[in-house]
Motif scaffolding. Sequence first.
Motif, PDB file in Angstrom:
ATOM      1  N   THR A  39      -4.740  -4.506 -10.027  1.00 15.92           N
ATOM      2  CA  THR A  39      -3.945  -3.624 -10.616  1.00 15.92           C
ATOM      3  C   THR A  39      -3.838  -3.717 -12.248  1.00 15.92           C
ATOM      4  O   THR A  39      -3.868  -5.066 -12.563  1.00 15.92           O
ATOM      5  N   LYS A  40      -3.467  -2.707 -12.939  1.00 16.64           N
ATOM      6  CA  LYS A  40      -3.232  -3.094 -14.329  1.00 16.64           C
ATOM      7  C   LYS A  40      -1.664  -3.095 -14.450  1.00 16.64           C
ATOM      8  O   LYS A  40      -1.235  -3.146 -15.558  1.00 16.64           O
ATOM      9  N   LEU A  41      -1.084  -2.787 -13.444  1.00 12.87           N
ATOM     10  CA  LEU A  41       0.496  -2.681 -13.773  1.00 12.87           C
ATOM     11  C   LEU A  41       1.182  -3.950 -13.334  1.00 12.87           C
ATOM     12  O   LEU A  41       1.513  -4.499 -12.154  1.00 12.87           O
ATOM     13  N   ASN A  42       1.802  -4.716 -14.220  1.00 11.90           N
ATOM     14  CA  ASN A  42       2.843  -5.741 -14.086  1.00 11.90           C
ATOM     15  C   ASN A  42       3.973  -5.472 -13.316  1.00 11.90           C
ATOM     16  O   ASN A  42       4.594  -6.324 -12.935  1.00 11.90           O
ATOM     17  N   SER A  43       4.476  -4.396 -13.373  1.00 14.77           N
ATOM     18  CA  SER A  43       5.562  -3.827 -13.047  1.00 14.77           C
ATOM     19  C   SER A  43       5.803  -3.663 -11.459  1.00 14.77           C
ATOM     20  O   SER A  43       6.710  -3.210 -10.978  1.00 14.77           O
ATOM     21  N   LEU A  44       4.548  -3.639 -10.994  1.00 12.09           N
ATOM     22  CA  LEU A  44       4.509  -3.434  -9.521  1.00 12.09           C
ATOM     23  C   LEU A  44       5.273  -4.538  -8.713  1.00 12.09           C
ATOM     24  O   LEU A  44       4.962  -5.750  -8.916  1.00 12.09           O
ATOM     25  N   LYS A  45       6.069  -4.117  -7.457  1.00 12.43           N
ATOM     26  CA  LYS A  45       6.401  -5.306  -6.687  1.00 12.43           C
ATOM     27  C   LYS A  45       5.371  -6.088  -5.858  1.00 12.43           C
ATOM     28  O   LYS A  45       5.528  -7.209  -5.522  1.00 12.43           O
ATOM     29  N   PHE A  46       4.393  -5.124  -5.409  1.00 14.06           N
ATOM     30  CA  PHE A  46       3.510  -5.354  -4.638  1.00 14.06           C
ATOM     31  C   PHE A  46       2.520  -4.418  -4.791  1.00 14.06           C
ATOM     32  O   PHE A  46       2.474  -3.135  -5.107  1.00 14.06           O
ATOM     33  N   TYR A  47       1.018  -4.992  -4.663  1.00 16.56           N
ATOM     34  CA  TYR A  47      -0.306  -4.035  -4.888  1.00 16.56           C
ATOM     35  C   TYR A  47      -1.040  -4.297  -3.770  1.00 16.56           C
ATOM     36  O   TYR A  47      -1.287  -5.466  -3.352  1.00 16.56           O
ATOM     37  N   GLN A  48      -1.674  -3.226  -3.133  1.00 20.68           N
ATOM     38  CA  GLN A  48      -2.562  -3.367  -2.041  1.00 20.68           C
ATOM     39  C   GLN A  48      -3.885  -2.470  -2.484  1.00 20.68           C
ATOM     40  O   GLN A  48      -3.884  -1.026  -2.600  1.00 20.68           O
ATOM     41  N   LYS A  49      -4.930  -3.112  -2.278  1.00 20.88           N
ATOM     42  CA  LYS A  49      -6.248  -2.543  -2.447  1.00 20.88           C
ATOM     43  C   LYS A  49      -6.370  -1.724  -0.988  1.00 20.88           C
ATOM     44  O   LYS A  49      -6.467  -2.356  -0.055  1.00 20.88           O
ATOM     45  N   GLY A  50      -6.414  -0.401  -0.991  1.00 15.35           N
ATOM     46  CA  GLY A  50      -6.556   0.383   0.304  1.00 15.35           C
ATOM     47  C   GLY A  50      -7.060   1.631   0.146  1.00 15.35           C
ATOM     48  O   GLY A  50      -7.141   2.299  -1.068  1.00 15.35           O
ATOM     49  N   ASP A  51      -7.298   2.401   1.059  1.00 14.78           N
ATOM     50  CA  ASP A  51      -8.251   3.634   1.234  1.00 14.78           C
ATOM     51  C   ASP A  51      -7.149   4.356   2.026  1.00 14.78           C
ATOM     52  O   ASP A  51      -6.737   4.282   3.099  1.00 14.78           O
ATOM     53  N   VAL A  52      -6.599   5.778   1.335  1.00 14.38           N
ATOM     54  CA  VAL A  52      -5.600   6.322   1.998  1.00 14.38           C
ATOM     55  C   VAL A  52      -6.299   7.328   3.310  1.00 14.38           C
ATOM     56  O   VAL A  52      -5.495   7.508   4.031  1.00 14.38           O
ATOM     57  N   SER A  53      -7.437   7.149   3.354  1.00 14.88           N
ATOM     58  CA  SER A  53      -8.218   8.012   4.448  1.00 14.88           C
ATOM     59  C   SER A  53      -8.347   7.129   5.663  1.00 14.88           C
ATOM     60  O   SER A  53      -9.078   7.453   6.560  1.00 14.88           O
ATOM     61  N   GLU A  54      -7.684   5.752   5.707  1.00 17.01           N
ATOM     62  CA  GLU A  54      -7.754   4.941   6.880  1.00 17.01           C
ATOM     63  C   GLU A  54      -6.173   4.580   7.023  1.00 17.01           C
ATOM     64  O   GLU A  54      -5.592   4.191   6.302  1.00 17.01           O
ATOM     65  N   ARG A  55      -5.975   4.944   8.111  1.00 16.84           N
ATOM     66  CA  ARG A  55      -4.577   4.777   8.738  1.00 16.84           C
ATOM     67  C   ARG A  55      -4.025   3.381   8.616  1.00 16.84           C
ATOM     68  O   ARG A  55      -3.001   2.991   8.082  1.00 16.84           O
ATOM     69  N   ILE A  56      -4.890   2.461   8.749  1.00 19.86           N
ATOM     70  CA  ILE A  56      -4.364   0.947   8.893  1.00 19.86           C
ATOM     71  C   ILE A  56      -4.002   0.684   7.501  1.00 19.86           C
ATOM     72  O   ILE A  56      -3.033  -0.416   7.078  1.00 19.86           O
ATOM     73  N   SER A  57      -4.471   1.341   6.241  1.00 18.79           N
ATOM     74  CA  SER A  57      -4.068   1.117   4.911  1.00 18.79           C
ATOM     75  C   SER A  57      -2.524   1.313   4.764  1.00 18.79           C
ATOM     76  O   SER A  57      -1.841   0.562   4.168  1.00 18.79           O
ATOM     77  N   PHE A  58      -1.972   2.301   5.441  1.00 20.49           N
ATOM     78  CA  PHE A  58      -0.632   2.690   5.239  1.00 20.49           C
ATOM     79  C   PHE A  58       0.319   1.828   5.992  1.00 20.49           C
ATOM     80  O   PHE A  58       1.158   1.309   5.709  1.00 20.49           O
ATOM     81  N   LYS A  59      -0.438   1.305   7.284  1.00 25.28           N
ATOM     82  CA  LYS A  59       0.380   0.228   8.244  1.00 25.28           C
ATOM     83  C   LYS A  59       0.564  -1.015   7.323  1.00 25.28           C
ATOM     84  O   LYS A  59       1.500  -1.642   7.556  1.00 25.28           O
ATOM     85  N   ASP A  60      -0.452  -1.624   6.637  1.00 21.71           N
ATOM     86  CA  ASP A  60      -0.452  -2.773   5.971  1.00 21.71           C
ATOM     87  C   ASP A  60       0.386  -2.406   4.591  1.00 21.71           C
ATOM     88  O   ASP A  60       1.394  -3.282   4.412  1.00 21.71           O
ATOM     89  N   LEU A  61       0.652  -1.404   3.974  1.00 20.59           N
ATOM     90  CA  LEU A  61       1.247  -1.048   2.942  1.00 20.59           C
ATOM     91  C   LEU A  61       2.780  -1.178   3.362  1.00 20.59           C
ATOM     92  O   LEU A  61       3.494  -1.866   2.722  1.00 20.59           O
ATOM     93  N   PHE A  62       3.400  -0.270   4.251  1.00 19.09           N
ATOM     94  CA  PHE A  62       4.818  -0.257   4.811  1.00 19.09           C
ATOM     95  C   PHE A  62       5.104  -1.773   5.139  1.00 19.09           C
ATOM     96  O   PHE A  62       6.406  -1.890   5.273  1.00 19.09           O
ATOM     97  N   SER A  63       4.363  -2.315   5.892  1.00 22.25           N
ATOM     98  CA  SER A  63       4.534  -3.813   6.402  1.00 22.25           C
ATOM     99  C   SER A  63       4.762  -4.826   5.338  1.00 22.25           C
ATOM    100  O   SER A  63       5.402  -5.789   5.658  1.00 22.25           O
ATOM    101  N   ALA A  64       4.349  -4.287   4.058  1.00 17.96           N
ATOM    102  CA  ALA A  64       4.609  -5.637   3.108  1.00 17.96           C
ATOM    103  C   ALA A  64       6.126  -5.543   2.680  1.00 17.96           C
ATOM    104  O   ALA A  64       6.596  -6.717   2.160  1.00 17.96           O
ATOM    105  N   ILE A  65       7.006  -4.702   3.003  1.00 17.78           N
ATOM    106  CA  ILE A  65       8.464  -4.988   2.824  1.00 17.78           C
ATOM    107  C   ILE A  65       9.095  -5.409   3.955  1.00 17.78           C
ATOM    108  O   ILE A  65       9.020  -4.901   5.254  1.00 17.78           O
ATOM    109  N   LYS A  66      10.002  -6.693   3.901  1.00 12.68           N
ATOM    110  CA  LYS A  66      10.814  -7.279   5.073  1.00 12.68           C
ATOM    111  C   LYS A  66      12.100  -6.723   4.793  1.00 12.68           C
ATOM    112  O   LYS A  66      12.864  -7.136   3.989  1.00 12.68           O
TER     113      LYS A  66
END
Length: 252
Positions: A39-66
């Motif tokens: 990522t180019k964004l220092n202001s991100l709390k969390f960055y994930q390389k992912g493909d929106v056309s893959e459901r697992i990418s969203f599962k991993d993204l939402f699981s990043a927050i506890k």
Amino acid sequence: MKKKILFITGCEGQIGQATVNYFSERAWDCYGMDKVNKTKLNSLKFYQKGDVSERISFKDLFSAIKLESNIEYQISLLNNAGVAVFTSSEERTYEEYKYVSDVNLLGPIFGITEFFKHFSSQKNEFNLSRLRILNISSIYGLISPNQKIYTDTSRNSSEIYGATKAGLIQLTKYFASRYADSNLQVNCIAPGGILNKEVQGPEFIKNYSNLVPLNRLCNVEELVNLIYSILNTDCSYLTGQTISLDGGMTTW
């Protein structure tokens, strides 16, 4: 204590970067996903390389927050990732159709449904005061492009781009109705042309502006301001709507 969370796809693009910076400056924690390695964004709390056309990418993204039990959460998803192709309709390949459809339609479907499953299942355990989803469609999901304006650019808007953006407007209505009982608001913005002189020639900018009552393209900051207004508002009665940010283009 209250915490505001924004999940955003396509965070590395023009709209994505501007959105992350704007929200971060206003004390939102931004969790971004894109297909680039870094990522180019220092202001991100969390960055994930992912493909929106893959459901697992969203599962991993939402699981990043506890989530924590002593915090009130306002959580939003911005389905911002989108792609286009610029070959002629007569030469369009199956791979191009699939590529645009996978990102522009299948991606938001996965995002919306995984967001619902992940956070709705935790509403009884945690204080999730607001759950909101905002989709980024396009003015070309409402009207067809004027082919005469593409005089100094080959980036003419395609039939599959408009078709997928129209489909996203319908998906907004469908899921707003489907999830209404879960207190999940789903809305959509259909932006007009966003000014980007790196890819837009002066003739195109002039030609496009002549089609708009305000006689100009939209500045990315104006779109981000509307995104923020929708996701940050206290109004809980707004759902299933598509707001045209087009300078009045669809009024005539």
